[in-house]
Design an enzyme around this catalytic site. Structure first.
Site, PDB file in Angstrom:
ATOM      1  N   LYS A 126       0.876  -1.188   0.000  1.00 34.52           N
ATOM      2  CA  LYS A 126       0.000   0.000   0.000  1.00 34.52           C
ATOM      3  C   LYS A 126       0.900   1.220   0.000  1.00 34.52           C
ATOM      4  CE  LYS A 126      -4.406   1.131   0.166  1.00 34.52           C
ATOM      5  NZ  LYS A 126      -5.595   0.415  -0.346  1.00 34.52           N
ATOM      6  N   ASP A 166      -6.909   4.267  -4.702  1.00 31.30           N
ATOM      7  CA  ASP A 166      -7.618   4.141  -3.411  1.00 31.30           C
ATOM      8  C   ASP A 166      -8.223   5.524  -3.184  1.00 31.30           C
ATOM      9  OD1 ASP A 166      -7.942   2.270  -0.922  1.00 31.30           O
ATOM     10  OD2 ASP A 166      -7.360   4.164  -0.025  1.00 31.30           O
TER      11      ASP A 166
HETATM   12  P1  NDP Z   1     -12.904   7.647  -3.062  1.00 24.66           P
HETATM   13  O1  NDP Z   1     -11.873   8.674  -2.802  1.00 24.66           O
HETATM   14  O2  NDP Z   1     -13.374   7.429  -4.451  1.00 24.66           O
HETATM   15  O3  NDP Z   1     -14.197   7.915  -2.150  1.00 24.66           O
HETATM   16  C1  NDP Z   1     -14.097   8.004  -0.776  1.00 24.66           C
HETATM   17  C2  NDP Z   1     -15.448   8.420  -0.230  1.00 24.66           C
HETATM   18  O4  NDP Z   1     -15.419   8.354   1.198  1.00 24.66           O
HETATM   19  C3  NDP Z   1     -15.819   9.829  -0.582  1.00 24.66           C
HETATM   20  O5  NDP Z   1     -17.207   9.923  -0.687  1.00 24.66           O
HETATM   21  C4  NDP Z   1     -15.303  10.606   0.623  1.00 24.66           C
HETATM   22  O6  NDP Z   1     -15.931  11.868   0.820  1.00 24.66           O
HETATM   23  C5  NDP Z   1     -15.679   9.657   1.728  1.00 24.66           C
HETATM   24  N1  NDP Z   1     -14.819   9.875   2.902  1.00 24.66           N
HETATM   25  C6  NDP Z   1     -13.461   9.964   2.925  1.00 24.66           C
HETATM   26  N2  NDP Z   1     -13.035  10.198   4.179  1.00 24.66           N
HETATM   27  C7  NDP Z   1     -14.151  10.266   4.941  1.00 24.66           C
HETATM   28  C8  NDP Z   1     -14.382  10.490   6.313  1.00 24.66           C
HETATM   29  N3  NDP Z   1     -13.353  10.696   7.154  1.00 24.66           N
HETATM   30  N4  NDP Z   1     -15.666  10.464   6.758  1.00 24.66           N
HETATM   31  C9  NDP Z   1     -16.702  10.236   5.920  1.00 24.66           C
HETATM   32  N5  NDP Z   1     -16.537  10.044   4.605  1.00 24.66           N
HETATM   33  C10 NDP Z   1     -15.289  10.051   4.128  1.00 24.66           C
HETATM   34  O7  NDP Z   1     -12.306   6.279  -2.443  1.00 24.66           O
HETATM   35  P2  NDP Z   1     -12.761   4.787  -2.729  1.00 24.66           P
HETATM   36  O8  NDP Z   1     -14.209   4.726  -2.985  1.00 24.66           O
HETATM   37  O9  NDP Z   1     -11.807   4.213  -3.693  1.00 24.66           O
HETATM   38  O10 NDP Z   1     -12.429   4.105  -1.324  1.00 24.66           O
HETATM   39  C11 NDP Z   1     -13.388   4.029  -0.264  1.00 24.66           C
HETATM   40  C12 NDP Z   1     -12.961   2.945   0.708  1.00 24.66           C
HETATM   41  O11 NDP Z   1     -12.881   1.690   0.016  1.00 24.66           O
HETATM   42  C13 NDP Z   1     -11.595   3.132   1.361  1.00 24.66           C
HETATM   43  O12 NDP Z   1     -11.618   2.571   2.657  1.00 24.66           O
HETATM   44  C14 NDP Z   1     -10.679   2.285   0.485  1.00 24.66           C
HETATM   45  O13 NDP Z   1      -9.502   1.887   1.161  1.00 24.66           O
HETATM   46  C15 NDP Z   1     -11.607   1.099   0.217  1.00 24.66           C
HETATM   47  N6  NDP Z   1     -11.259   0.296  -0.934  1.00 24.66           N
HETATM   48  C16 NDP Z   1     -11.180   0.848  -2.188  1.00 24.66           C
HETATM   49  C17 NDP Z   1     -10.910   0.045  -3.267  1.00 24.66           C
HETATM   50  C18 NDP Z   1     -10.940   0.569  -4.662  1.00 24.66           C
HETATM   51  O14 NDP Z   1     -10.871  -0.255  -5.592  1.00 24.66           O
HETATM   52  N7  NDP Z   1     -11.051   1.856  -4.872  1.00 24.66           N
HETATM   53  C19 NDP Z   1     -10.603  -1.400  -3.109  1.00 24.66           C
HETATM   54  C20 NDP Z   1     -10.819  -1.889  -1.761  1.00 24.66           C
HETATM   55  C21 NDP Z   1     -11.098  -1.058  -0.730  1.00 24.66           C
HETATM   56  P3  NDP Z   1     -15.246  13.234   0.301  1.00 24.66           P
HETATM   57  O15 NDP Z   1     -15.652  13.345  -1.130  1.00 24.66           O
HETATM   58  O16 NDP Z   1     -15.819  14.268   1.178  1.00 24.66           O
HETATM   59  O17 NDP Z   1     -13.760  13.067   0.485  1.00 24.66           O
END
Ligand code: NDP
Length: 450
Positions: A126, A166
Site C-alpha cells: 500500500k 484508493d
Molecule cells: P474515493 O476517494 O473514491 O471515495 C471516498 C469516499 O469516502 C468519498 O465519498 C469521501 O468523501 C468519503 N470519505 C473519505 N473520508 C471520509 C471520512 N473521514 N468520513 C466520511 N466520509 C469520508 O475512495 P474509494 O471509494 O476508492 O475508497 C473508499 C474505501 O474503500 C476506502 O476505505 C478504500 O480503502 C476502500 N477500498 C477501495 C478500493 C478501490 O478499488 N477503490 C478497493 C478496496 C477497498 P469526500 O468526497 O468528502 O472526500
C-alpha cells in the site's frame, strides 16, 4: 513465543508506537490466528506471526512540487512493501491529508490477507501521500503525481510492485502517474492497475470493488434464504466503491436510501435510482462537488456530520454497506444499525467498523462481512488486469464480470469452509483472517527464513 494476544500486542505496540490503526488491524487478525496456533506448531517455530507484521520494506520520500501560484509545496510519499510470499506487492495508493505511516501499514497488512483470498498470485502493499487532491486544479494534481512518481518509479515494476488507486486516486491520477512512469522508464508495461481501457486497463475495474461487495453480500444473504431484491440499503460514501455498490444494489432490485461524503449524508426515501446515481457520479467524478447539492436537485433530506448525525441512524433499511473510510461506524452507530433491523453489514471500505462496533454487530447475530473478504473484488480485478497486460489481450465486460463474480463466490466459500473446519460457523471475520493467513503462512514456511 507467547500464544496470548495481549502479550503479542504489547510487542507490536512497543515496536510500532503511535500507529493505532495498525495495532487495531493486527489485533483483529491475531485474535483469529492465535487460537489455532496449537494445531500448527510449525508457525510458531518459524515465528510467522512476528514476521508477517513486519513490512518487508518501507519507502518514505519527499515529494516537492510547484502549485499554480508558483509556490513550492512539500508532501511526503510512502510505499509499504508488506509481503511478497505469494506474488508481487499489490495494493492501492491513497492521497488524503490524513495519510500517515501507520494508516498505510494497516492498509498494507489487510491487503496481504485480502490478496491471498482472491485466489490470484499477489502479495500485499500500500502507499500514498498526505497530498489532498480536493480543491487542486488538474495542473496541480498532475504536478504532484509527476513528482511522486519521479521517486516511486525506482521501486515498482510489473513483476515487483504494482500500485492501483484508493481514496483520492482515481482514473485521472492513475493516468498522470502512469504517464510519468512510462517516460522515466521508457517502457509501456502493466505497472499500475486501474488504467483506462484505452491504454491497458481492464473493463469492470472501476466497478469491481462495489460490485464485488454486493456479490459477496448476495452469497451471505443466500445462506439465510434472503436476497438483495426488495430490500432498502444504507450506503456510505459517494466515491468509487460507493457508486458501484449502489449501481449493483439497484440492478439487483434493491433500493438505495442513503449516500454520503465527509461533510454529510443524503436520505432519499424514494430511492436513489439509476438517473439520480448518474448525476451523483458526474457530481463526484467530474465536477468534484459536495453530496449536499443532491437535495437541491432531487429533494430528500441532508444531514450534516458537524451536528453529530450520520447515515447509520437512518431507519427503514435492512442492508448496510459502509463504503467510505476506516472507523466510520462506532459503537453507538452499530447499536442503531442493530436496533433499526439491519440484517447484513458488508464492508466496501477497509476496516470501517471500530472493534467495538463489529463486536456488537456480530454478537447480535447479523451477517457481517469484513472488508478484506467483501471488498477484495477490486484487487482481484486488478489481478485480472495484470493477467490481460501480461498476455497482451483484452477480455470483454461479460468475461471480466463473470470472473469477478466467481472470485467473490470463491472467497465466500473459503470463509465458510474455514469457519466449518474450526467450528466457527457464521464468523466471517475468523474465516477471512484464517483462510487468508494459511496460504501466506504456508508459502513463507516453504520459502525459508527470508
Ligand atoms: P474515493 O476517494 O473514491 O471515495 C471516498 C469516499 O469516502 C468519498 O465519498 C469521501 O468523501 C468519503 N470519505 C473519505 N473520508 C471520509 C471520512 N473521514 N468520513 C466520511 N466520509 C469520508 O475512495 P474509494 O471509494 O476508492 O475508497 C473508499 C474505501 O474503500 C476506502 O476505505 C478504500 O480503502 C476502500 N477500498 C477501495 C478500493 C478501490 O478499488 N477503490 C478497493 C478496496 C477497498 P469526500 O468526497 O468528502 O472526500
Amino acid at each position: 513465543m507467547s500464544h496470548s494476544v495481549s502479550a503479542f500486542m504489547e510487542q507490536v505496540k512497543a515496536k510500532n508506537p503511535a500507529e493505532p490503526t495498525f495495532h487495531q488491524a493486527v489485533q483483529e487478525v491475531a485474535e483469529s490466528i492465535l487460537p489455532i496456533y496449537d494445531q500448527h506448531p510449525e508457525f510458531s517455530q518459524a515465528r510467522i506471526l512476528e514476521r508477517i507484521v513486519e513490512p518487508e520494506r518501507v519507502l518514505m520520500f519527499r515529494v516537492p512540487w510547484v502549485d499554480d501560484s508558483g509556490n513550492v509545496q512539500v508532501n511526503r510519499g510512502y510505499r509499504i512493501e508488506m509481503n511478497s510470499a505469494i506474488g508481487p506487492y499489490k495494493g492501492g495508493l491513497r492521497f488524503h491529508p490524513s495519510v500517515t505511516l501507520g494508516i498505510l501499514k494497516f492498509l498494507a497488512f489487510e491487503q496481504v490477507f485480502k490478496n491471498s483470498l482472491t485466489t490470484l498470485p499477489m502479495g500485499g502493499g500500500k502507499g500514498g501521500s498526505d497530498f489532498d487532491p480536493k480543491g487542486k486544479s488538474d495542473n496541480e494534481v498532475m504536478a504532484f503525481c509527476q513528482a511522486f512518481m519521479s521517486e516511486l518509479f525506482r521501486h515498482i515494476g510489473p513483476r515487483t510492485d504494482v500500485p492501483a488507486g484508493d481514496i483520492g486516486v482515481g482514473g485521472r491520477e492513475i493516468g498522470y502517474l502512469f504517464g510519468m512512469y512510462k517516460k522515466l522508464r521508457n517502457e509501456f508495461s502493466g505497472v499500475l492497475t486501474g488504467k483506462s481501457p484505452d491504454w491497458g486497463g481492464s473493463l469492470i475495474r472501476p466497478e469491481a470493488t462495489g460490485y464485488g461487495n454486493v456479490y459477496f453480500a448476495q452469497e451471505m444473504l443466500a445462506t439465510k434464504g434472503h436476497e438483495v431484491k426488495g430490500r432498502n440499503a444504507l450506503i456510505s460514501g459517494s466515491g468509487n466503491v460507493a457508486q458501484y455498490c449502489a449501481e449493483k444494489v439497484i440492478q439487483l432490485g434493491g433500493k438505495v436510501i442513503t449516500m454520503s461524503d465527509s461533510d454529510g449524508f443524503i436520505v432519499d426515501r424514494d430511492g436513489i435510482n439509476e438517473e439520480k446515481l448518474a448525476w451523483i457520479m458526474e457530481l463526484k467524478n467530474e465536477k468534484r462537488g459536495r453530496i449536499s447539492e443532491y437535495t437541491e436537485k432531487f429533494g430528500g433530506e441532508y444531514g450534516d456530520r458537524s451536528n453529530g448525525k450520520s447515515e447509520w441512524y437512518v431507519d427503514g433499511c435492512t442492508l448496510a454497506f459502509p463504503c467510505a473510510t476506516q472507523n466510520e461506524v462506532d459503537l453507538n452507530e452499530a447499536k442503531a444499525i442493530v436496533a433499526n433491523g439491519i440484517i447484513a453489514v458488508s464492508e466496501g471500505a477497509n476496516m470501517p467498523c471500530t472493534p467495538e462496533a463489529f463486536a456488537h454487530i456480530q454478537s447480535n447475530g447479523l451477517l457481517y462481512a469484513p472488508g478484506k473478504a467483501s471488498n477484495a473484488g477490486g484487487v482481484a480485478t486488478s489481478g485480472l488486469e495484470m493477467a490481460q497486460n501480461a498476455a497482451f489481450t483484452y477480455w470483454t465486460r461479460e468475461e471480466v464480470d463473470l470472473k469477478l463474480h466467481n472470485i467473490m463466490k470463491s472467497i465466500h466459500s473459503q470463509c465458510t469452509t474455514t469457519c466449518r473446519k474450526y467450528g466457527k460457523e457464521g464468523d466471517y471475520v475468523f474465516g477471512a483472517n484464517v483462510a487468508g493467513f494459511l496460504k501466506v503462512a504456508n508459502s513463507m514456511l516453504a520459502q525459508g527464513v527470508v
